[in-house]
Design a protein around this motif. Sequence first.
Motif, short mmCIF file in Angstrom:
data_model
loop_
_atom_site.label_atom_id
_atom_site.label_comp_id
_atom_site.label_asym_id
_atom_site.label_seq_id
_atom_site.Cartn_x
_atom_site.Cartn_y
_atom_site.Cartn_z
N ASP A 150 38.10 56.69 -4.85
CA ASP A 150 39.33 56.53 -5.47
C ASP A 150 39.42 57.67 -6.41
O ASP A 150 40.31 57.52 -7.32
CB ASP A 150 39.20 55.21 -6.08
CG ASP A 150 38.12 55.02 -6.71
OD1 ASP A 150 37.14 56.13 -6.89
OD2 ASP A 150 37.73 54.12 -7.30
N GLN B 230 42.31 48.22 4.06
CA GLN B 230 42.58 47.40 3.13
C GLN B 230 41.12 47.62 2.17
O GLN B 230 41.23 47.37 0.98
CB GLN B 230 42.48 46.07 3.99
CG GLN B 230 43.79 45.73 4.65
CD GLN B 230 43.80 44.26 5.26
OE1 GLN B 230 43.67 43.44 4.58
NE2 GLN B 230 43.58 44.25 6.66
N ASP C 91 39.73 49.91 1.54
CA ASP C 91 39.75 51.21 0.73
C ASP C 91 40.85 51.04 -0.13
O ASP C 91 41.18 52.08 -0.82
CB ASP C 91 40.02 52.41 1.52
CG ASP C 91 38.82 52.87 2.43
OD1 ASP C 91 37.96 52.29 2.31
OD2 ASP C 91 38.90 53.50 3.52
N GLY C 92 41.49 49.82 -0.34
CA GLY C 92 42.64 49.81 -1.47
C GLY C 92 43.92 50.30 -1.11
O GLY C 92 44.59 50.50 -1.94
#
Lengths: 432, 447
Positions: A271, A384, A386-387
């Motif tokens: 991220d 999903q 991994d956001g």
Amino acid sequence: MKAIFAFISVFLFHSFAGLAAVEVQEVRSQGGIQAWLIEERSIPFTALELRFRGGTSLDREGKRGEINLMTALIEEGAGDLDSQEFSKARDRLAASFEFDAYLDSVAISVRFLSDNKDEAIALLKKALVQTRFDEDAIERVKSQVRSIIDSDANDPSAIASNAFYNDAFGNHPYGTNSNGTLESVNQLTRSDMFAARDRALTKDNLFVSAVGDISADELGEILDQLLGDLPKSGPSLEGYATPNLNGETSVIAFDTPQSVIMFGHESIARDDPDFIAAYVASEIMGGSGESILRQEVREKRGLTYGIGSFLSPLDHSSLLLGRFSSGNEVAAQAVQVVKEEWGKFAQNGATQAQLDIAKTYLTGAYPLRFDGNSRIARILAGMQMDGYSTDYFKIRNDLVNAVTLEDLNRVIKRVYAPEKLTFVIVGRPEGL
Amino acid sequence: MKTLFISFICLLCAAPSVAENISQFELDNGLEVVVIEDHRAPVVVQTLWYKVGSADEAPGKSGIAHFLEHLLFKGTENLKSGEFSETVTRNGGSDNAFTSWDYTAYYQRIASDRLELIMRMEADRMRNVRMSEEEVATERQVILEERSLRVDSDPSALFREQLRASQFLNHHYGIPIIGWRHEMEELSREDALAFYDLYYAPNNAILVIAGDVDPDEVHKLAQKYYGPIAPSYDLPPRVRPQEPPQLAERRLSFSDPRISQAVVSRQYLAPERNSGDQKEAAALTLFAELLGGNMSTAYLAKKLAIDDPKAVFVGAFYNGTTIDYGSLDLVIVPLPNVGLQEAEDLLDMAVADFLEAGVDHDELARLKAQLRASEIYERDNVGSLSRRYGQELAIGLELKDIQSWNDELQAVTAEEIIAAAKKVLNRNNSVTGWQMPPAQRSTNEVK
């Protein structure tokens, strides 16, 4: 049971090629379970992917190997069915259930025919909530795990991985193999298996995707039926672990004609705003195309059959890793070439031409991932975790194309650290 | 030119299914072309199969088929060295190649709008390869490193190599595909080019194009790029040295300090699939599945790993997709407290019991249902479907044989399974090998 070796399974960058025509539906079942769905009606089956964040990192102190063993035992008997009867029931339906334990997740990959989907789901549910963990099955699977641990002890690749991760992470769960040790596996009990299941398979850590011959309503019903009875929440997850990789080169003596070499150092998290640029950099240095390492070590000098390096973003740490094998007589030379190239890259960065080639490759390769229901289901579940949002695939190539040479070279300087590049070599390398 | 359109009908599913569309044609120069359509994703896989493999190599030149495969990634008259793969990569694709005893294949996977590019380049290197002495020398180091990696560093690979060499008394299937090291070290540029000139020609190749493509368009492109290539007029017939009667069973004992887990392996020669004659191969496929196809319900697993555990792993494998000889393999990995002789005896007794008891009809019905369903699942992966068709055509089967294979499997009876198995399970046609850690060898040899 499958040989489970989580250390070398690295998921780089989950994404899929959605191409404008493909629509991902966000499904929310009546019971509140969320899933991503692509309806694909041309073949009468559905691929369903369940992922539970946590994985073997949830092993309790002194019980290394429990999640791995539990995962291997889920299919070995459930409810009124013993191991054999369960397999027969599954085969009769021609369904397939695959259970895998990784460092950061447990994955359940399911395929079922449209004809008998309700029976297939009922059977899988039995495995998840009425698992038997029969003593004879535990003993049988333990002996399989012990056999893998024994073989790893004599396998230069496994020795290198285990040593590398142990150097990097010590007592953190990442520092030891998910299989556990002979001692830890021997001590695992039947009640540990129930505890491991209830820690690893919980609704708060669940990610679901489905691709195939199924509607949103049908999927919702199936998910409530299948997963409604799982525990609501699991244990809290580990914090960030800084890998202890500071530029050492260690040799583990082992009699084999070819040295196995693993190298790497800390990287940046998935991220992190620089992640995409780091991903492009990693393609240039050690990726699947015409990378610097492949050119210098294989093509120009013939020192190895294959070499690569890649980002390995874990949930609780991040690595930049590489590996190759070289004959003992040339291993030192190959290591030297890698060190020099790493140094040059960190100092000089990449050229515009290298950046352009990497972009063309990465953006062109992207749509190719989108082939086959099972593959797409896995990718959607990974996205999903991994956001990412369901429209990520529409902007992903733009993100890659937006990386400028300036960004790239700034991030190369930030990420590539020749003084930290740590080598573990297993073999009899001459001159090392 | 002939064009056939054949579609599969799904046997199991009640819902109408999109048939898997396969078409076939042949160019005037003898190139066979097969097109497998799958329009779900904008991807295409091109595979060019040459009907030549390591079993066609001249004595003393082991590894030349595989070495040449590597060298085909060097330049041509029109592409500089490495440019083939670079071009594929720069277009987002991936490419590679593989060599077997019976064939050598080259493939690319790429966005379907780049099909013309890869057809042009693949056709180009069928005849126009160029390589320097220096490139050949460097690449020879790479294949030697590959041998070190895949074989010399892996004791079970070394063991399999020894086992195969003992299995075949005369046929080149006994020689490793990658080659014996001492012969690989001597392979030259002239060796590679001689092999290339003789075997790489349109009338010795099968082109399989699979994915989001239109057969008419493929036909046009094939004509444009492959069509002008002249056939080879001096292709030798594919007749390899055959096995004499095998009259004595062979036994090997292999130890290596890198082995932790003892294993007993037995390999029998077995019949292979032939065009118009796949019945026995179908029966043996089912036999291996029922006897040892998995670790949960198969006969050997139940008997030796579950009911009265003696083994960590036990299995049976049949491979009949070969030109000259198939094989049936039995493997047992004993638990630590079970000796190798005991493990071998237990395995033999279990196989004898299976033959004596006959095939369980429920088990057979369940297996056949799974095989029917596998046709549905197989359609999800056009890459592997394409590979299966190419491989089976390359060993001399015809499209009709490939497409009747599932029916052949469904038609096999319990009696045919036992009869086919009994014919194969003749120890004179077999090699038995023990692999073990050095410490275990001494104890096992006194027995």
